[in-house]
Scaffold this motif. Structure first.
Motif, mmCIF file in Angstrom:
data_model
loop_
_atom_site.group_PDB
_atom_site.id
_atom_site.type_symbol
_atom_site.label_atom_id
_atom_site.label_comp_id
_atom_site.label_asym_id
_atom_site.label_seq_id
_atom_site.Cartn_x
_atom_site.Cartn_y
_atom_site.Cartn_z
ATOM 1 N N LEU A 129 19.415 -2.588 4.680
ATOM 2 C CA LEU A 129 18.800 -1.962 3.086
ATOM 3 C C LEU A 129 17.178 -2.314 3.496
ATOM 4 C CD1 LEU A 129 20.723 -3.260 -0.410
ATOM 5 C CD2 LEU A 129 19.722 -0.580 0.944
ATOM 6 N N LEU A 130 16.161 -1.623 3.257
ATOM 7 C CA LEU A 130 14.623 -2.411 3.388
ATOM 8 C C LEU A 130 13.845 -2.832 2.469
ATOM 9 C CD1 LEU A 130 12.654 -2.105 6.665
ATOM 10 C CD2 LEU A 130 11.654 -1.463 4.590
ATOM 11 N N MET A 131 12.777 -3.682 2.412
ATOM 12 C CA MET A 131 12.324 -3.832 1.470
ATOM 13 C C MET A 131 11.246 -4.385 1.373
ATOM 14 S SD MET A 131 13.266 -4.906 -2.829
ATOM 15 C CE MET A 131 14.576 -4.268 -2.973
ATOM 16 N N THR A 132 9.809 -3.459 0.565
ATOM 17 C CA THR A 132 8.643 -3.917 1.111
ATOM 18 C C THR A 132 7.937 -4.047 -0.598
ATOM 19 O OG1 THR A 132 7.323 -1.664 1.024
ATOM 20 C CG2 THR A 132 9.036 -2.090 3.067
ATOM 21 N N ASP A 133 6.858 -4.685 0.121
ATOM 22 C CA ASP A 133 6.124 -4.971 -1.469
ATOM 23 C C ASP A 133 4.964 -5.879 -0.581
ATOM 24 O OD1 ASP A 133 5.584 -6.276 -3.876
ATOM 25 O OD2 ASP A 133 5.608 -8.153 -2.779
ATOM 26 N N ILE A 134 3.478 -5.367 -1.184
ATOM 27 C CA ILE A 134 2.748 -5.637 -1.031
ATOM 28 C C ILE A 134 1.790 -6.793 -1.343
ATOM 29 C CG2 ILE A 134 -0.380 -4.977 -0.499
ATOM 30 C CD1 ILE A 134 0.689 -2.388 -1.422
ATOM 31 N N VAL A 135 1.001 -7.668 -0.115
ATOM 32 C CA VAL A 135 1.031 -9.584 -0.532
ATOM 33 C C VAL A 135 -0.169 -9.571 -1.388
ATOM 34 C CG1 VAL A 135 0.684 -11.326 -0.336
ATOM 35 C CG2 VAL A 135 2.104 -10.120 1.127
ATOM 36 N N ASP A 136 -0.578 -9.864 -2.812
ATOM 37 C CA ASP A 136 -1.233 -9.768 -3.701
ATOM 38 C C ASP A 136 -2.294 -8.487 -4.010
ATOM 39 O OD1 ASP A 136 -1.312 -12.837 -3.268
ATOM 40 O OD2 ASP A 136 -2.023 -12.712 -1.412
ATOM 41 N N SER A 137 -1.113 -7.949 -4.343
ATOM 42 C CA SER A 137 -1.470 -6.432 -4.824
ATOM 43 C C SER A 137 -2.609 -6.590 -6.242
ATOM 44 C CB SER A 137 -0.216 -5.056 -5.212
ATOM 45 O OG SER A 137 0.381 -5.486 -5.736
ATOM 46 N N THR A 138 -2.316 -7.290 -7.002
ATOM 47 C CA THR A 138 -2.325 -7.690 -8.276
ATOM 48 C C THR A 138 -4.607 -7.985 -8.409
ATOM 49 O OG1 THR A 138 -0.577 -7.828 -9.479
ATOM 50 C CG2 THR A 138 -2.974 -8.579 -10.516
ATOM 51 N N ALA A 139 -4.402 -8.883 -6.988
ATOM 52 C CA ALA A 139 -6.296 -9.431 -6.977
ATOM 53 C C ALA A 139 -6.581 -8.225 -5.895
ATOM 54 C CB ALA A 139 -5.833 -10.388 -5.901
ATOM 55 N N LEU A 168 14.307 7.060 11.148
ATOM 56 C CA LEU A 168 15.842 7.570 10.242
ATOM 57 C C LEU A 168 15.863 6.158 9.112
ATOM 58 C CD1 LEU A 168 17.486 8.394 13.530
ATOM 59 C CD2 LEU A 168 15.978 9.717 12.161
ATOM 60 N N GLY A 169 15.229 6.263 8.443
ATOM 61 C CA GLY A 169 15.261 5.783 7.338
ATOM 62 C C GLY A 169 15.019 7.010 6.626
ATOM 63 N N GLN A 170 15.617 6.847 4.537
ATOM 64 C CA GLN A 170 16.156 7.564 3.461
ATOM 65 C C GLN A 170 15.313 6.139 2.290
ATOM 66 O OE1 GLN A 170 19.864 8.463 2.601
ATOM 67 N NE2 GLN A 170 19.266 9.052 0.562
ATOM 68 N N GLU A 171 14.499 6.723 2.140
ATOM 69 C CA GLU A 171 13.693 6.248 0.862
ATOM 70 C C GLU A 171 14.419 6.009 -0.568
ATOM 71 O OE1 GLU A 171 9.945 6.993 -1.791
ATOM 72 O OE2 GLU A 171 9.753 7.462 0.093
ATOM 73 N N VAL A 172 14.866 5.743 -1.212
ATOM 74 C CA VAL A 172 15.389 5.490 -2.161
ATOM 75 C C VAL A 172 14.827 5.335 -3.240
ATOM 76 C CG1 VAL A 172 16.677 3.938 -3.529
ATOM 77 C CG2 VAL A 172 17.217 3.899 -1.021
ATOM 78 N N HIS A 173 13.528 4.643 -3.385
ATOM 79 C CA HIS A 173 13.414 4.320 -4.754
ATOM 80 C C HIS A 173 11.237 3.471 -3.532
ATOM 81 C CE1 HIS A 173 13.748 1.165 -6.219
ATOM 82 N NE2 HIS A 173 14.940 1.639 -6.661
ATOM 83 N N THR A 174 10.120 4.150 -4.769
ATOM 84 C CA THR A 174 8.967 2.968 -4.709
ATOM 85 C C THR A 174 9.257 2.748 -5.405
ATOM 86 O OG1 THR A 174 7.929 5.024 -6.268
ATOM 87 C CG2 THR A 174 7.632 4.618 -3.984
ATOM 88 N N THR A 175 8.669 0.650 -6.107
ATOM 89 C CA THR A 175 8.388 -0.218 -6.621
ATOM 90 C C THR A 175 6.945 -0.488 -7.204
ATOM 91 O OG1 THR A 175 8.416 -1.950 -5.141
ATOM 92 C CG2 THR A 175 10.623 -1.252 -5.631
ATOM 93 N N GLY A 176 6.278 1.058 -7.186
ATOM 94 C CA GLY A 176 4.844 0.481 -7.496
ATOM 95 C C GLY A 176 4.261 0.039 -6.691
ATOM 96 N N ASP A 177 4.484 -1.157 -5.915
ATOM 97 C CA ASP A 177 3.474 -1.185 -4.855
ATOM 98 C C ASP A 177 4.434 -1.491 -3.734
ATOM 99 O OD1 ASP A 177 3.871 -3.949 -5.506
ATOM 100 O OD2 ASP A 177 2.126 -4.460 -5.988
ATOM 101 N N GLY A 178 5.959 -0.832 -3.432
ATOM 102 C CA GLY A 178 6.475 -1.334 -2.383
ATOM 103 C C GLY A 178 7.609 -0.239 -2.558
ATOM 104 N N PHE A 179 8.257 -0.394 -1.277
ATOM 105 C CA PHE A 179 9.610 0.409 -0.971
ATOM 106 C C PHE A 179 10.371 -0.054 -0.637
ATOM 107 C CE2 PHE A 179 5.791 3.035 0.019
ATOM 108 C CZ PHE A 179 6.139 4.536 -0.355
ATOM 109 N N LEU A 180 12.117 0.163 -1.471
ATOM 110 C CA LEU A 180 13.432 0.897 -1.315
ATOM 111 C C LEU A 180 13.484 1.686 -0.037
ATOM 112 C CD1 LEU A 180 15.651 -1.190 -1.512
ATOM 113 C CD2 LEU A 180 16.112 0.003 -3.080
ATOM 114 N N ALA A 181 14.344 1.398 1.218
ATOM 115 C CA ALA A 181 15.521 2.895 1.653
ATOM 116 C C ALA A 181 16.204 2.331 2.555
ATOM 117 C CB ALA A 181 14.376 2.631 3.074
#
Length: 292
Positions: A129-139, A168-181
């Motif tokens: 699993l790969l999970m991403t998140d934009i740092v300080d997205s609110t600011a 060759l990753g498969q997107e599972v869903h987005t988390t608003g400002d990130g992804f789970l794949a």
């Protein structure tokens, strides 16, 4: 039949009933929509658990609370109280109950409410699993303003999806400002993480990324299991442009061009045992990542 389809909950295709819970279900096109009435005293882990053969609800819900008050709690103890008029997205692995003495009336419109209370799929696979998140997205959103932020976020999403396709990753869903794949290859997931990190930093939206390998449960339109929570906890340990990897993933990577630095054994909320954490400090064609 005309192109515009319409149905009434008073003429439901199916009625799902449990103690203190009734859901009228209609099917519109490929979607299954539910209007539920939940009585005071209802709790999923008490009234539905036995029928579903699961300690927590494994259905992904997108709902609107029309009246009453409702509480939802995830397996890792994340807890929210829902007020009338609110729309809420609840991942698999949650408990839910009514607050107060007024029934809760909910509209479920993700399209899979007919799975409620049915034994969840037991199809399990091991994946990375790969999970991403934009740092300080609110600011960042506040600094850019709504219009510029939407444009920047759209570019971020385009970049991530193009890298997932390349590796060759498969997107599972987005988390608003990130992804789970999910990936079949641990090495591919880390290579993809490097590419995402570099490309998003170049547009001024640095991300933190967590990579973890474990067993997941395949659910209708989603995935579940402890491994999903572990990936989120691994990611949360990082800062801007960090790629953090669990020991289960690092042990599968055979690539002399990738170099890691240990962050030691970490206690991760919701997990019963400490997990070895490593930060990617260098990779061929990937530049350097800050050592901390």
């Amino acid at each position: 039949m005309g192109r515009i389809q319409h149905r009434s909950f008073d003429d439901a295709d199916e009625v799902i009933e449990f103690p203190s819970l009734r859901v009228n279900v209609v099917r519109v096109g490929s979607l299954t929509i539910g209007l539920g009435t939940v009585e005071p005293g209802f709790r999923w882990s008490v009234h539905v658990r036995k029928e579903a053969d699961e300690p927590l609800c494994q259905v992904h819900h997108l709902q609107m609370l029309l009246s009453g008050r409702f509480a939802v709690q995830m397996a890792d103890s994340e807890y929210v109280e829902i007020e009338p008029g609110e729309v809420f997205d609840v991942p698999p692995g949650h408990d839910a109950w009514v607050i107060g003495e007024e029934p809760a009336v909910l509209l479920d419109f993700l399209g899979n409410i007919d799975q409620l209370g049915r034994p969840a799929s037991k199809d399990r696979i091991v994946t990375t699993l790969l999970m991403t998140d934009i740092v300080d997205s609110t600011a960042t959103a506040s600094r850019l303003g709504d219009a510029a932020w939407r444009q920047q976020l759209g570019e971020h999403n385009r970049i991530v999806r193009s890298r997932l396709e390349r590796y060759l990753g498969q997107e599972v869903h987005t988390t608003g400002d990130g992804f789970l794949a999910m990936f079949a290859s641990a090495r591919g997931a880390i290579r993809c993480a490097m590419s995402i990190r570099d490309a998003t930093a170049a547009i001024g939206l640095p991300v933190r990324i967590g990579v973890h390998t474990g067993e997941i449960e395949l659910l209708p339109g989603d995935i579940g299991g402890v491994a999903v929570h572990a990936a989120a906890r691994v990611m949360a340990l990082g800062g801007a442009s960090d790629i953090l990897v669990s020991s289960s993933t690092k042990g599968l990577v055979d690539d002399d061009a990738l170099h890691f630095e240990s962050r030691g054994e970490q206690e991760l909320k919701g997990l019963s045992a400490p997990v070895g954490i490593f930060v990617l400090v260098a990779g061929e064609g990937a530049g350097q990542i800050s050592r901390r």
